[in-house]
Scaffold this motif. Structure first.
Motif: not given
Length: 428
Positions: A153, A172, A280-281, A157, A334-335, A30, A27-28, A169-170
């Motif tokens: 998370l 997607r 977060l995306h 955020k 994480a995905d 990224e 998770l971290s 952050g991620y």
């Protein structure tokens, strides 16, 4: 045969330890060292601090107790990364965790590697009796690190949201939002009979101490909405001047809204006349069918009052969830999509688990017969049973296999940065 079964069980504990630790680092991964050293408000801890604190927990409660002669990685870390355990000693002030430029991220990761090697060596060398004696601490350590995965998370955020140009952050893609048409809430209601029922954890599986003891309580007939309140429904509250009408608000909540000038949920933004929200995306168009999130207790209570309903009692929520499977929820990885997803089904109870933590109107207090564990580990839950409210169900940021029907999350009524929403209830 019993010896073989123990060996399998202990191997599973070791495997889970390594899986939980790996998930935290995934998770971290990224984020940069700069991302992970920032503290944007007192309730938010830097990502680097989370990585170190969960490692401190294993070092303090397992290695230092169970492995004679264990040498801590750095004795100063006991002061830096203790969170709130008075029995362990003094600690760095929570609002100043962002001041800790040292140790750097590289050293924190070395600390994690050191403790991971030591824990695995202990599993190799410890007797079956020693491992079994430490089982409660080990299981608590898993749950503790999983809690901090979710806090990581929600905290990162908040950090990302405070950038001048907020970034994902991620990265997607979320489902495109259709045209937002706000309508007054009109949920499908699921009815439940009243009576005397049992609540709280029962069985040999792990649970936090605040989930028990098992006890009986009386419920009057009630109904729950089939799904969490949506963004479109909450927008209807806003457009009906809900933030400007004191008749819907608890006194403290109304005062807070006025003092802070709040007019919408925490991460909502108005862009070119359209509503968006930070996720977060990255910043995304507001999806009308997704559960509304990042509401504090006061906002959830006011919306329920406006809608002619109320928040559920925590035992009502638990009664409704009995027989439902937490593994059907959408949990974090994480995905995965780390944001509440649209709910379109209005039949039966939907998304009890795995989209947003749902506020209840129950104050966080002890169940009948509750007693905290002895020693420092007893400070984990019991001493916070004042001034907070219970949330149920887990969120899309919760670790897999972490939530249960009896799980009691809790936060102060003004907490907004958590993935919190609501489901309506009413008397029958």
């Amino acid at each position: 045969m019993a010896k073989d079964m123990n060996a399998v069980a202990f191997s599973a504990l070791r495997d889970r330890y390594n899986a939980v630790r790996s998930r935290t680092e995934a998770l971290s991964a990224e984020f940069s060292a700069e991302d992970l050293c920032v503290q944007t408000m007192p309730d938010v801890s830097p990502g680097k601090w989370h990585l170190a604190h969960v490692t401190w927990f294993w070092e303090t409660f397992l290695l230092s107790e169970a492995q004679p002669g264990y040498e801590p990685f750095d004795r100063r870390f006991n002061y830096l990364f203790n969170s709130y355990y008075e029995a362990i000693g003094e600690r760095h002030a929570r609002p100043e965790r962002g001041f800790l430029t040292r140790p750097g991220l590289e050293e924190v990761l070395a600390y994690r590697a050191h403790v991971d090697r030591a824990v695995n060596d202990w599993f190799d060398q410890a007797s079956a009796e020693a491992i079994d004696t430490c089982r409660t601490v080990i299981e608590t350590g898993f749950a503790h690190e999983e809690q901090h995965q979710e806090l990581f998370l929600t905290d990162i955020k908040h950090v990302l949201s405070r950038n001048s140009f907020p970034e994902a952050g991620y990265p997607r893609k979320l489902e495109p939002a259709p045209e937002l048409i706000a309508t007054r809430p009109d949920p499908d209601w699921v009815a439940f009979e009243g009576g005397l029922f049992e609540f709280g954890h029962l069985g040999g599986d792990f649970a936090f101490d605040n989930e028990g003891p098992r006890h009986k309580a009386w419920l009057e007939p009630f109904a729950l909405a089939s799904r969490p309140v949506s963004n479109a429904e909450y927008l209807a509250f806003i457009e009906d001047e809900g933030y400007g009408r004191p008749e819907f608000w608890l006194s403290e909540g109304w005062a807070r809204m006025q003092d802070e000038g709040r007019t919408h949920p925490f991460y909502w933004r108005r862009r070119d006349g359209e509503w968006a929200e930070f996720t977060l995306h990255g910043e995304q168009a507001l999806h009308p069918d997704a559960p509304v999130s990042h509401l504090d207790y006061f906002e959830a209570s006011a919306f329920a009052s406006w809608a002619g309903a109320r928040l559920p009692e925590e035992r009502e929520w638990e009664r409704a969830a009995q027989g439902c499977r937490p593994d059907t929820g959408r949990w974090a990885s994480a995905d995965s999509l780390l944001h509440p997803q649209p709910q379109r089904s209005d039949t039966g109870l939907q998304a009890l688990f795995g989209e947003v933590w749902e506020w209840t109107r129950s104050a966080y207090s002890a169940y009948p017969g509750f007693a905290p564990a002895e020693g420092a580990i007893g400070e984990y839950n019991g001493k916070f049973m004042c001034g907070q409210f219970v949330l149920r169900g887990g969120s899309c940021l919760t670790a897999p296999d972490h939530a249960r029907t009896t799980y009691r999350n809790f936060f102060p009524p003004d907490a907004q940065w958590q993935m919190t929403g609501l489901r309506l209830a009413k008397d029958l």
